[in-house]
Design a protein around this motif. Structure first.
Motif, PDB file in Angstrom:
ATOM      1  N   LYS A 100      25.621  10.074  -3.074  1.00 51.19           N
ATOM      2  CA  LYS A 100      24.993   9.234  -4.079  1.00 51.19           C
ATOM      3  C   LYS A 100      24.647   7.889  -3.465  1.00 51.19           C
ATOM      4  O   LYS A 100      25.286   7.442  -2.516  1.00 51.19           O
ATOM      5  CB  LYS A 100      25.893   9.056  -5.303  1.00 51.19           C
ATOM      6  CG  LYS A 100      27.244   8.438  -5.007  1.00 51.19           C
ATOM      7  CD  LYS A 100      28.077   8.387  -6.278  1.00 51.19           C
ATOM      8  CE  LYS A 100      29.418   7.745  -5.992  1.00 51.19           C
ATOM      9  NZ  LYS A 100      30.268   7.662  -7.218  1.00 51.19           N
ATOM     10  N   SER A 101      23.628   7.260  -4.021  1.00 52.97           N
ATOM     11  CA  SER A 101      23.195   5.962  -3.509  1.00 52.97           C
ATOM     12  C   SER A 101      23.906   4.849  -4.273  1.00 52.97           C
ATOM     13  O   SER A 101      24.603   5.091  -5.267  1.00 52.97           O
ATOM     14  CB  SER A 101      21.678   5.816  -3.665  1.00 52.97           C
ATOM     15  OG  SER A 101      21.336   5.641  -5.029  1.00 52.97           O
ATOM     16  N   GLU A 102      23.678   3.635  -3.839  1.00 53.90           N
ATOM     17  CA  GLU A 102      24.298   2.486  -4.501  1.00 53.90           C
ATOM     18  C   GLU A 102      23.726   2.276  -5.904  1.00 53.90           C
ATOM     19  O   GLU A 102      24.328   1.621  -6.740  1.00 53.90           O
ATOM     20  CB  GLU A 102      24.125   1.219  -3.649  1.00 53.90           C
ATOM     21  CG  GLU A 102      22.695   0.824  -3.384  1.00 53.90           C
ATOM     22  CD  GLU A 102      22.115   1.500  -2.159  1.00 53.90           C
ATOM     23  OE1 GLU A 102      22.740   2.467  -1.647  1.00 53.90           O
ATOM     24  OE2 GLU A 102      21.035   1.090  -1.717  1.00 53.90           O
ATOM     25  N   ASP A 162      25.560   4.171 -10.070  1.00 57.26           N
ATOM     26  CA  ASP A 162      26.878   3.606 -10.370  1.00 57.26           C
ATOM     27  C   ASP A 162      27.492   4.324 -11.573  1.00 57.26           C
ATOM     28  O   ASP A 162      27.021   5.399 -11.972  1.00 57.26           O
ATOM     29  CB  ASP A 162      26.749   2.098 -10.594  1.00 57.26           C
ATOM     30  CG  ASP A 162      25.792   1.753 -11.731  1.00 57.26           C
ATOM     31  OD1 ASP A 162      25.308   0.614 -11.766  1.00 57.26           O
ATOM     32  OD2 ASP A 162      25.513   2.638 -12.588  1.00 57.26           O
ATOM     33  N   ASP A 163      28.500   3.728 -12.159  1.00 59.98           N
ATOM     34  CA  ASP A 163      29.236   4.389 -13.249  1.00 59.98           C
ATOM     35  C   ASP A 163      28.390   4.606 -14.502  1.00 59.98           C
ATOM     36  O   ASP A 163      28.805   5.322 -15.411  1.00 59.98           O
ATOM     37  CB  ASP A 163      30.468   3.556 -13.617  1.00 59.98           C
ATOM     38  CG  ASP A 163      31.495   3.554 -12.505  1.00 59.98           C
ATOM     39  OD1 ASP A 163      32.381   2.675 -12.507  1.00 59.98           O
ATOM     40  OD2 ASP A 163      31.406   4.451 -11.632  1.00 59.98           O
ATOM     41  N   GLN A 164      27.244   3.991 -14.535  1.00 58.71           N
ATOM     42  CA  GLN A 164      26.349   4.177 -15.664  1.00 58.71           C
ATOM     43  C   GLN A 164      25.718   5.577 -15.658  1.00 58.71           C
ATOM     44  O   GLN A 164      25.287   6.087 -16.684  1.00 58.71           O
ATOM     45  CB  GLN A 164      25.256   3.112 -15.593  1.00 58.71           C
ATOM     46  CG  GLN A 164      24.297   3.072 -16.743  1.00 58.71           C
ATOM     47  CD  GLN A 164      23.088   2.215 -16.454  1.00 58.71           C
ATOM     48  OE1 GLN A 164      22.915   1.697 -15.349  1.00 58.71           O
ATOM     49  NE2 GLN A 164      22.245   2.040 -17.454  1.00 58.71           N
ATOM     50  N   SER A 179      25.643   9.757 -14.576  1.00 58.07           N
ATOM     51  CA  SER A 179      26.434  10.948 -14.269  1.00 58.07           C
ATOM     52  C   SER A 179      25.501  12.150 -14.238  1.00 58.07           C
ATOM     53  O   SER A 179      24.415  12.127 -14.840  1.00 58.07           O
ATOM     54  CB  SER A 179      27.555  11.165 -15.282  1.00 58.07           C
ATOM     55  OG  SER A 179      27.026  11.359 -16.581  1.00 58.07           O
TER      56      SER A 179
END
Lengths: 113, 114
Positions: B57-59, B62-64, B66
């Motif tokens: 996964k890339s930066e 994020d947790d936002q 899925s």
């Protein structure tokens, strides 16, 4: 320096012209080189795929890779208005590891009738 | 010719809402991806998925964000608590075993956050 450099254009040519699209890159680990065509608001469509250096021809399209110069090209012969699109170069170093695939910014091409 | 299909083609959502983008990859493919393209900008890698788990996964991812493969055919991207800057075209792509780096993109889902 960006990893992949591609002139965004726009590039406008008359129908029937030979088109040359180019990308340069800085990462010598790249071994797989792709060209995608993207029509407006559509997904990129794979046009050409080459591994390492050399030429590959498919109909009116020819892809060239020069790893020594870190330079790739896509030539379109006898260009048609239907070739009008954005052309994206893409490259990566590891098979099936697309997290390292890098896209160029895309060159917008218009072929005028 | 087999193709990657995506739904919806366009979705408008209010900031803070959750969005699910759906994809049906090419049936015999094993590698699945989500990419994003903000209007006028480059195609950007978000995430790759193989063997029922995220492989890279890339930066940006994020947790936002899925992803899920709830059954044998669908591959979904969920964006929680959407922000204005999430407005973009989201592309699903898939690749087959031994296909090197040839991946095939869907038509994209255009997300507008207002």
């Amino acid at each position: 320096q960006k990893e992949v450099e591609q002139d965004p254009g726009p590039l406008s040519v008359p129908e029937g012209a030979i088109v040359s699209l180019n990308c340069t890159y800085s990462n010598s680990a790249f071994q797989y080189f792709m060209w995608y065509r993207q029509y407006s608001r559509k997904g990129p469509e794979l046009l050409m795929y080459t591994y390492s250096s050399g030429n590959k021809e498919d109909g009116r399209f020819t892809a060239q890779v020069d790893k020594s110069s870190k330079y790739i090209s896509l030539f379109i012969r006898d260009s048609q208005p239907s070739d009008s699109a954005t052309y994206l170069c893409a490259m990566s170093g590891v098979p099936n590891n697309n997290n390292d695939m890098r896209f160029g910014a895309g060159t917008r091409l218009t072929v005028k009738p | 010719e087999p193709e990657v299909t995506q739904t919806p083609s366009h979705q408008v959502t209010q900031m803070g809402q959750e969005v699910i983008l759906r994809c049906v990859p090419i049936s015999n493919h094993l590698y699945f991806y989500w990419y994003r393209q903000i209007l006028g900008q480059k195609v950007e890698f978000l995430v790759s998925f193989y063997n029922n788990e995220i492989s890279e996964k890339s930066e940006i991812f994020d947790d936002q964000f899925s992803v899920e493969r709830p059954d044998g055919s669908n591959f979904t991207l969920k964006i929680r608590s959407t922000k204005l800057e999430d407005s973009a075209m989201y592309f699903c792509a898939s690749g087959g075993q031994g296909s090197g780096n040839t991946i095939y993109f869907g038509e994209g889902s255009w997300l507008t956050v207002v």
